[in-house]
Design an enzyme around this catalytic site. Sequence first.
Site, PDB file in Angstrom:
ATOM      1  N   THR A   1      -3.977  -6.193   5.198  1.00 49.62           N
ATOM      2  CA  THR A   1      -3.923  -5.646   6.558  1.00 49.62           C
ATOM      3  C   THR A   1      -5.325  -5.357   7.063  1.00 49.62           C
ATOM      4  O   THR A   1      -6.185  -4.901   6.295  1.00 49.62           O
ATOM      5  CB  THR A   1      -3.103  -4.348   6.680  1.00 49.62           C
ATOM      6  OG1 THR A   1      -3.328  -3.784   7.977  1.00 49.62           O
ATOM      7  CG2 THR A   1      -3.446  -3.289   5.660  1.00 49.62           C
TER       8      THR A   1
ATOM      9  N   GLU B   1       1.756  -2.284   4.931  1.00 48.77           N
ATOM     10  CA  GLU B   1       2.499  -1.098   4.522  1.00 48.77           C
ATOM     11  C   GLU B   1       4.024  -1.275   4.721  1.00 48.77           C
ATOM     12  O   GLU B   1       4.814  -1.020   3.800  1.00 48.77           O
ATOM     13  CB  GLU B   1       1.935   0.064   5.366  1.00 48.77           C
ATOM     14  CG  GLU B   1       2.499   1.386   5.111  1.00 48.77           C
ATOM     15  CD  GLU B   1       3.059   1.964   6.394  1.00 48.77           C
ATOM     16  OE1 GLU B   1       2.677   1.530   7.496  1.00 48.77           O
ATOM     17  OE2 GLU B   1       3.927   2.847   6.265  1.00 48.77           O
TER      18      GLU B   1
ATOM     19  N   ASP C   1      -5.808  -3.020   8.901  1.00 53.62           N
ATOM     20  CA  ASP C   1      -5.833  -1.563   9.091  1.00 53.62           C
ATOM     21  C   ASP C   1      -6.431  -0.802   7.896  1.00 53.62           C
ATOM     22  O   ASP C   1      -6.823   0.350   8.033  1.00 53.62           O
ATOM     23  CB  ASP C   1      -4.410  -1.032   9.337  1.00 53.62           C
ATOM     24  CG  ASP C   1      -3.737  -1.708  10.520  1.00 53.62           C
ATOM     25  OD1 ASP C   1      -4.465  -2.269  11.363  1.00 53.62           O
ATOM     26  OD2 ASP C   1      -2.493  -1.690  10.594  1.00 53.62           O
TER      27      ASP C   1
HETATM   28  O1  F6P Z   1      -1.042  -3.787  11.334  1.00 50.98           O
HETATM   29  C1  F6P Z   1      -1.910  -4.683  11.927  1.00 50.98           C
HETATM   30  C2  F6P Z   1      -1.917  -4.516  13.429  1.00 50.98           C
HETATM   31  O2  F6P Z   1      -2.875  -5.416  13.958  1.00 50.98           O
HETATM   32  C3  F6P Z   1      -2.197  -3.099  13.918  1.00 50.98           C
HETATM   33  O3  F6P Z   1      -3.546  -2.751  13.847  1.00 50.98           O
HETATM   34  C4  F6P Z   1      -1.632  -3.165  15.316  1.00 50.98           C
HETATM   35  O4  F6P Z   1      -1.227  -1.906  15.787  1.00 50.98           O
HETATM   36  C5  F6P Z   1      -0.451  -4.067  15.144  1.00 50.98           C
HETATM   37  O5  F6P Z   1      -0.668  -4.839  13.978  1.00 50.98           O
HETATM   38  C6  F6P Z   1      -0.218  -4.981  16.320  1.00 50.98           C
HETATM   39  O6  F6P Z   1       0.949  -5.674  16.092  1.00 50.98           O
HETATM   40  P1  F6P Z   1       1.450  -6.933  16.940  1.00 50.98           P
HETATM   41  O7  F6P Z   1       0.708  -8.114  16.420  1.00 50.98           O
HETATM   42  O8  F6P Z   1       2.895  -6.997  16.671  1.00 50.98           O
HETATM   43  O9  F6P Z   1       1.131  -6.662  18.372  1.00 50.98           O
END
Ligand code: F6P
Length: 366
Positions: free
Chosen positions: A144, A122, A146
């Site tokens: 993603t 996103e 998500d």
């Molecule tokens: O957007 C994918 C995601 O895995 C989310 O589910 C999570 O909140 C975030 O990225 C975690 O990000 P990072 O890898 O920067 O800790």
Amino acid sequence: MTKKKINKSSGTNRNRELDEKKIGVLTSGGDCPGLNAVLRGIVRKSLEYDYKIIGILNGWKGIFDEDYMILGMKEVSGIINRGGTIIGTSRFNPFTEKDGSSILLEKMKMADFDVLICIGGEGSMHIAHQAHKAGIKVIGVPKTIDNDIYGTDFTFGFDTAVGIATEAIDRLHTTAESHHRVMVVEVMGRNAGWIALYSGIGGGADVVAIPERKVSIEHMIDVIRNRYIRGKRFSIIVVAEGCQFSSDDFKNVKFDTKNVKLDDFGRPRLGGISHYLAEEIEARSGFETRATILGHLQRGGMPSAFDRVLGTRFGVYSVDMVREKKFGKMCAIQGNKITEIPLSKAISKLKTVDLEIYKVAQVFFS
Ligand code: F6P
């Protein structure tokens, strides 16, 4: 009418409107399983049109750093089953950098890219849209775990994450049952509860808490008690990392809503709610409770077959989008057909959970 064939190496008189030849591809945002399948799909389909594919390393940052690699048959061979991304990723946003827009345009010119394919979530689709508005020919490919990108039924990465979370819930069941414990399982998903919902249903959770629908801690405890009365001395509660609770929800635990760290896109970093919940449930109910945060395990490792296929379909389709000059658009899957939507639409809102599916999970909260 026959199309004029352009020799791209012939210097400055190239007519950019007639054909695109050199495509820069980047992966941006959190990695997810299936990215390499997209890259392979792009490279293999490009052979048909004689496009040259350049991998931009580490997301949008690679353009600023002029960090590139040629992506050909050799580079994408044997990668369909590999997790992560062979060209690296980052949450670098060119438009939040000082003079970012002009640097981006300048570097694009220097690199001589005709088109950019941005494979991202996103946050990255917002950047792609801004780049499109700045005059860059961009195509978006949604990725993603998500599954929260608007306009596409699914994003690749989601199915793999759900599989991993479901297996984790299965495993937690056996230890919860042996010790007569409550297990609070925290899954990723940012502000959408898709992973929680699907893995909760698939793993047979007793309560699923998602950001889109609040479940009170009291209700969770009622479910745990009812199960106990029925002879089930253990329970599994799946909670999405983005679930909203206030300090008023916690009577026994000091709930810290301050000290929130931001990610490189400037969004709050999530994670940790399960610890507060587990402590509060134990304090209020007396049931021994443990928290497990699945974290980045959900993003790592081999993509599922579904994600390999979806990633490949997106990759192949995005090259046809280049051919058909569908710039400023993002490919999407709708009812198992690959199509495209304007980037402006894709970023217009978040695709949150379908509450009809949530009702299915609620049947089991008893
Ligand atoms: O957007 C994918 C995601 O895995 C989310 O589910 C999570 O909140 C975030 O990225 C975690 O990000 P990072 O890898 O920067 O800790």
